[in-house]
Scaffold this motif. Structure first.
Motif, mmCIF file in Angstrom:
data_model
loop_
_atom_site.group_PDB
_atom_site.id
_atom_site.type_symbol
_atom_site.label_atom_id
_atom_site.label_comp_id
_atom_site.label_asym_id
_atom_site.label_seq_id
_atom_site.Cartn_x
_atom_site.Cartn_y
_atom_site.Cartn_z
ATOM 1 N N TRP A 38 11.671 5.355 -5.839
ATOM 2 C CA TRP A 38 13.097 4.114 -6.529
ATOM 3 C C TRP A 38 13.707 3.025 -4.682
ATOM 4 O O TRP A 38 12.945 2.408 -4.656
ATOM 5 N N LEU A 39 13.547 3.692 -3.582
ATOM 6 C CA LEU A 39 13.139 3.076 -2.887
ATOM 7 C C LEU A 39 11.661 2.201 -1.910
ATOM 8 O O LEU A 39 12.332 1.163 -1.850
ATOM 9 N N SER A 40 10.524 2.759 -3.067
ATOM 10 C CA SER A 40 9.454 1.643 -2.996
ATOM 11 C C SER A 40 9.820 0.686 -3.569
ATOM 12 O O SER A 40 8.470 -0.861 -3.245
ATOM 13 N N ALA A 41 10.500 0.845 -4.998
ATOM 14 C CA ALA A 41 10.878 -0.551 -5.661
ATOM 15 C C ALA A 41 11.927 -1.139 -5.299
ATOM 16 O O ALA A 41 11.491 -2.239 -5.510
ATOM 17 N N VAL A 42 12.880 -0.972 -4.766
ATOM 18 C CA VAL A 42 13.640 -1.631 -4.244
ATOM 19 C C VAL A 42 13.061 -2.276 -3.251
ATOM 20 O O VAL A 42 13.211 -3.679 -2.959
ATOM 21 N N VAL A 61 13.048 -6.402 -3.439
ATOM 22 C CA VAL A 61 13.270 -7.384 -2.715
ATOM 23 C C VAL A 61 12.698 -8.756 -2.472
ATOM 24 O O VAL A 61 12.838 -10.034 -2.093
ATOM 25 N N PHE A 62 11.169 -8.337 -1.870
ATOM 26 C CA PHE A 62 10.489 -9.176 -1.104
ATOM 27 C C PHE A 62 9.589 -10.006 -2.119
ATOM 28 O O PHE A 62 9.184 -10.918 -2.210
ATOM 29 N N GLY A 63 9.176 -9.218 -3.294
ATOM 30 C CA GLY A 63 8.237 -10.073 -4.356
ATOM 31 C C GLY A 63 8.762 -10.754 -4.997
ATOM 32 O O GLY A 63 8.288 -12.145 -5.217
ATOM 33 N N VAL A 64 10.037 -10.804 -5.813
ATOM 34 C CA VAL A 64 10.984 -11.965 -6.603
ATOM 35 C C VAL A 64 11.024 -12.829 -6.082
ATOM 36 O O VAL A 64 10.786 -14.229 -6.238
ATOM 37 N N ILE A 65 11.067 -13.092 -4.064
ATOM 38 C CA ILE A 65 11.109 -14.289 -3.901
ATOM 39 C C ILE A 65 8.931 -14.448 -3.460
ATOM 40 O O ILE A 65 8.890 -16.580 -3.091
ATOM 41 N N VAL A 66 8.805 -13.810 -2.539
ATOM 42 C CA VAL A 66 7.727 -14.138 -1.984
ATOM 43 C C VAL A 66 6.187 -14.169 -3.352
ATOM 44 O O VAL A 66 5.631 -15.290 -3.099
ATOM 45 N N PHE A 67 6.279 -13.063 -3.436
ATOM 46 C CA PHE A 67 5.165 -12.793 -4.676
ATOM 47 C C PHE A 67 4.735 -14.193 -5.469
ATOM 48 O O PHE A 67 3.498 -15.185 -5.569
ATOM 49 N N PRO A 68 5.630 -14.661 -6.092
ATOM 50 C CA PRO A 68 5.537 -16.494 -6.677
ATOM 51 C C PRO A 68 4.510 -17.156 -5.568
ATOM 52 O O PRO A 68 3.564 -18.058 -6.414
ATOM 53 N N THR A 69 4.885 -17.289 -4.349
ATOM 54 C CA THR A 69 4.201 -18.689 -3.866
ATOM 55 C C THR A 69 2.619 -17.740 -3.655
ATOM 56 O O THR A 69 1.180 -18.003 -3.588
ATOM 57 N N ILE A 70 2.400 -16.189 -3.101
ATOM 58 C CA ILE A 70 1.080 -15.724 -3.281
ATOM 59 C C ILE A 70 0.429 -16.097 -4.270
ATOM 60 O O ILE A 70 -0.597 -15.646 -4.244
ATOM 61 N N ALA A 71 1.090 -15.620 -5.498
ATOM 62 C CA ALA A 71 0.012 -15.785 -6.687
ATOM 63 C C ALA A 71 -0.561 -17.038 -7.023
ATOM 64 O O ALA A 71 -1.727 -17.588 -7.713
ATOM 65 N N LYS A 72 -0.010 -18.739 -6.385
ATOM 66 C CA LYS A 72 -0.275 -18.894 -6.833
ATOM 67 C C LYS A 72 -2.071 -19.657 -5.740
ATOM 68 O O LYS A 72 -2.885 -20.264 -6.792
ATOM 69 N N MET A 126 1.960 -7.794 -11.448
ATOM 70 C CA MET A 126 0.675 -7.107 -11.189
ATOM 71 C C MET A 126 0.845 -7.293 -9.111
ATOM 72 O O MET A 126 0.875 -5.674 -9.057
ATOM 73 N N LEU A 127 1.170 -7.981 -8.510
ATOM 74 C CA LEU A 127 1.604 -7.402 -7.707
ATOM 75 C C LEU A 127 1.867 -6.314 -7.101
ATOM 76 O O LEU A 127 2.521 -5.617 -5.776
ATOM 77 N N GLY A 128 3.142 -6.388 -7.714
ATOM 78 C CA GLY A 128 4.520 -5.828 -7.522
ATOM 79 C C GLY A 128 3.993 -4.480 -7.676
ATOM 80 O O GLY A 128 5.023 -3.415 -6.767
ATOM 81 N N GLY A 151 2.049 -2.854 -5.330
ATOM 82 C CA GLY A 151 2.913 -2.957 -3.786
ATOM 83 C C GLY A 151 3.919 -1.706 -4.140
ATOM 84 O O GLY A 151 3.420 -0.871 -3.333
ATOM 85 N N ILE A 152 4.541 -0.839 -5.168
ATOM 86 C CA ILE A 152 5.261 -0.162 -5.128
ATOM 87 C C ILE A 152 4.216 1.321 -5.215
ATOM 88 O O ILE A 152 5.038 2.232 -4.949
#
Length: 400
Positions: free
Chosen positions: A176-180, A184-195, A211-213, A216-217
Motif C-alpha cells: 500500500w505504501l508502494s501504491a501511494v 502520487v508521482f505517476g498520475v502527474i508525471v507518467f503521462p509526460t514520460i509516456a509520450k 503499465m509504468l505504474g 513501479g509499484i
C-alpha cells in the motif's frame, strides 16, 4: 554584440540556477538527510539526477508563466525588457547567494517574482505589473504550506495508527505504501514520460502510464520486502523514493525561477520582438538551468540542508516520508498548472504538519520564526535590488 550579451546572460542564468540549487537542495533532500535515510553524498547524487530531469521535462510551463504573467511585456520595448531581465537575474541570484551563506531556506519563487515586479514598477509604473497575477501567486504561497502541512499530518496520522503503533503489521502495508508513492508521482508525471515511449510501442498514453505504474509499484514493493529490519529502517527505503519525487518536483517548478528571465532575453536576441504568452522556452535553456541547479547543490547545499532537516523538528524516516510525500504532491500539481509556488513553503509546511501530530513541543518555533522572516523580506529585497540595478543599467546603456 548579441553573442556577447547571450554569453554574459547565460553565465548570469547559470549563477542564479547555481544559487537556487545551493539553497533549495534542502527542499528535496533536507528531510532525508535529517532523518538519516540517506547520507549527504547520496542526497546530492539523487537530487542532482532528479532535479535535472524534472527541470527539462516539466520546467517550461512555469517559465512561461513567470515571463508573461508578472508584467505586461507589451508595455516594454525589447531593449528595455532585456535590461530588466538582466537585472532580475543578478538581483535574484545575489539574494539567494546571501541567504545560502547564512543557511536560510528562502524562496527562489519569491526572489524572482519580486525582482520582475520591481523592474516592471520602476520601468513604467504600477500599470506595467499584473497585480492580479501577483495576488494569485501570493495566495498560493499562503495556501502551499497549509495544503502540504495538512496532507503530511493526515498521512503521518495514518502511518502512526496503522504501522508505527502496530509494528508487526508493517509487512501488510508495504504494497500500500508502494501504491501511494507511485500513484502520487505517476498520475502527474507518467503521462509526460509516456509520450516518447508511445513512439516506440504505439499504445495509448493512459495504457503506457498504467503499465509504468504497475512496474513501479511492483519494483518498490519487492525493494521494501528485502532485508526487513526495524519499522523506521524499512520506512527509510520508501523515504529515499519520496525524496526522489520531491527532487523531481522541485526541478520541474523552480527551474522557471532561473530560466524565465533568461528565456525572455534569448527570445529578444533571436527575434528582436517581445515575448508574448505563446513564446517557446528553448530546451537548451532548461538544460542550462538544470546543470546550474545540480552544480550549486553539490557545492554549497550543505548549510541549508541542516536547517530544514534538523532545525525544525527531530525527524525519523516515517515523518520525513510524510513531509516529502506532501511536498511532492503539492508541487507537482502546481507545476502542472503552471504556478510558481514555493517548494520551501511546501516542505516546511509538511515538516510542521508532522510536528503537530507528534506534539507541539517537538517544533522549534525559533527556527520557524527565522525562516518566516526571510520569506517575508525576500520579495521587497529582490524588488528593490532589481529596481536599482535596472535604473543603473538603463542609464548606462540607453540614456547616455
Amino acid at each position: 554584440m548579441d553573442q556577447i550579451v547571450l554569453l554574459i546572460t547565460s553565465l548570469l542564468a547559470f549563477y542564479l540556477a547555481w544559487n537556487l540549487g545551493a539553497n533549495d537542495v534542502a527542499n528535496s533532500m533536507g528531510t532525508s538527510v535529517g532523518s538519516k535515510a540517506v547520507t549527504l553524498k547520496q542526497a546530492l547524487i539523487i537530487a542532482g539526477t532528479l532535479e535535472f530531469t524534472g527541470a527539462v521535462l516539466l520546467g517550461q510551463t512555469v517559465s512561461q508563466k513567470l515571463v508573461t504573467g508578472i508584467i505586461n511585456p507589451a508595455q516594454f520595448t525589447p531593449q528595455i525588457l532585456l535590461i530588466g531581465m538582466i537585472s532580475v537575474l543578478i538581483a535574484a541570484g545575489v539574494w539567494l547567494n546571501i541567504a545560502t551563506v547564512f543557511g536560510f531556506p528562502v524562496s527562489s519563487s519569491h526572489a524572482t517574482v519580486g525582482a520582475i515586479a520591481g523592474v516592471g514598477y520602476l520601468a513604467f509604473g504600477k500599470t506595467a505589473v499584473n497585480w492580479s497575477t501577483i495576488g494569485l501567486i501570493s495566495l498560493t504561497w499562503v495556501i502551499t504550506p497549509l495544503v502540504s502541512g495538512t496532507i503530511a499530518a493526515v498521512f503521518y496520522s495514518l502511518i502512526k495508527q496503522w504501522i508505527l503503533d502496530q509494528p508487526h503489521q508493517l509487512e501488510e502495508w508495504i504494497p500500500w505504501l508502494s501504491a501511494v508513492l507511485i500513484s502520487v508521482f505517476g498520475v502527474i508525471v507518467f503521462p509526460t514520460i509516456a509520450k516518447p515511449i508511445q513512439t516506440i510501442i504505439h499504445l495509448p498514453i493512459p495504457s503506457i502510464s498504467l503499465m509504468l505504474g504497475v512496474i513501479g509499484i511492483g519494483t518498490l514493493s519487492v525493494y521494501g520486502f528485502q532485508n526487513l529490519q526495524t519499522v523506521e529502517a524499512t520506512i527509510a527505503k520508501f523515504q529515499v523514493v519520496s525524496a526522489c519525487f520531491v527532487a523531481f518536483a522541485h526541478g520541474s517548478n523552480d527551474v522557471g525561477n532561473a530560466i524565465a528571465p533568461f528565456a525572455a532575453i534569448v527570445y529578444i536576441l533571436q527575434t528582436g520582438n517581445l515575448p508574448l504568452e505563446d513564446f517557446q522556452i528553448p530546451v537548451w535553456s532548461l538544460i542550462l538551468g538544470g546543470v546550474g541547479i545540480v552544480a550549486g547543490l553539490a557545492v554549497l547545499g550543505k548549510k541549508v540542508i541542516s536547517t530544514i532537516g534538523e532545525g525544525i523538528i527531530p525527524l525519523q524516516p516515517s515523518g520525513g516520508l510524510c513531509a516529502e510525500l506532501a511536498t511532492a504532491t503539492t508541487i507537482l500539481i502546481a507545476s502542472r498548472m503552471g504556478f510558481p509556488v514555493s517548494t520551501s513553503h511546501a516542505l516546511v509546511g509538511g515538516v510542521v504538519g508532522v510536528g503537530f501530530v507528534q506534539g507541539m513541543k517537538s517544533i522549534q518555533f525559533q527556527t520557524l520564526r527565522s525562516i518566516g522572516l526571510t520569506w517575508f523580506v525576500t520579495i521587497p529585497i529582490a524588488a528593490v535590488l532589481s529596481g536599482i540595478l535596472f535604473l543603473i543599467l538603463r542609464t548606462t546603456f540607453i540614456e547616455f
